[in-house]
Write a protein that holds these residues in place. Structure first.
Motif, short mmCIF file in Angstrom:
data_model
loop_
_atom_site.label_atom_id
_atom_site.label_comp_id
_atom_site.label_asym_id
_atom_site.label_seq_id
_atom_site.Cartn_x
_atom_site.Cartn_y
_atom_site.Cartn_z
N THR A 1 0.85 -1.19 0.00
CA THR A 1 0.00 0.00 0.00
C THR A 1 0.89 1.24 0.00
O THR A 1 2.07 1.17 0.33
N ALA A 2 0.31 2.38 -0.34
CA ALA A 2 1.06 3.64 -0.31
C ALA A 2 1.57 3.93 1.10
O ALA A 2 2.69 4.42 1.29
N GLU A 3 0.77 3.60 2.11
CA GLU A 3 1.18 3.84 3.50
C GLU A 3 2.40 2.99 3.86
O GLU A 3 3.34 3.46 4.49
N THR A 4 2.40 1.73 3.45
CA THR A 4 3.55 0.86 3.72
C THR A 4 4.79 1.38 3.01
O THR A 4 5.86 1.46 3.60
N LYS A 5 4.64 1.77 1.74
CA LYS A 5 5.78 2.30 0.98
C LYS A 5 6.40 3.52 1.65
O LYS A 5 7.60 3.73 1.58
N ALA A 6 5.58 4.32 2.31
CA ALA A 6 6.07 5.53 2.97
C ALA A 6 6.98 5.22 4.16
O ALA A 6 7.73 6.10 4.60
N HIS A 7 6.96 3.99 4.66
CA HIS A 7 7.72 3.64 5.86
C HIS A 7 8.82 2.60 5.62
O HIS A 7 9.52 2.22 6.56
N THR B 1 5.26 -4.86 9.11
CA THR B 1 3.83 -5.09 8.98
C THR B 1 3.45 -6.40 9.67
O THR B 1 2.31 -6.82 9.60
#
Length: 92
Positions: free
Chosen positions: A55-61, A69
């Protein structure tokens, strides 16, 4: 090892994980674009899988050192083992 575990988790119904090594020569032309790199011979590992992606949120971290995760129990049990195994493999 962690990359393979993550790929497996992203493919719960099966899939394909590819790990392809390649010899590279980084020359002075590359150094002009990336001054921190010393020219010479390197090995690149290209990894890909047929999983569902992030997800975009995972990619941000993803570059945060302890971001995961995984469920808390996995993080408490496996992360210390991976760290200890890596240290032993490096002769520490």
């Amino acid at each position: 090892m962690n990359l393979a575990v993550n790929a497996r988790d992203a493919m719960p119904r099966g899939g394909q994980l590819s790990i392809v090594p390649q010899n590279l020569e980084l020359d002075d032309g590359y150094k002009q674009l990336h001054p921190e790199v010393k020219p010479g011979q390197y090995v690149m590992l290209a990894l890909s899988d047929t999983g569902h992606g992030m997800t975009a949120e995972t990619k941000a971290h993803i570059f945060e050192p302890f971001f995961t995760t995984k469920e808390p129990a996995w993080n408490r049990l496996v992360w210390p083992w991976c760290t200890a195994s890596s240290s032993r493999a490096q002769g520490a």
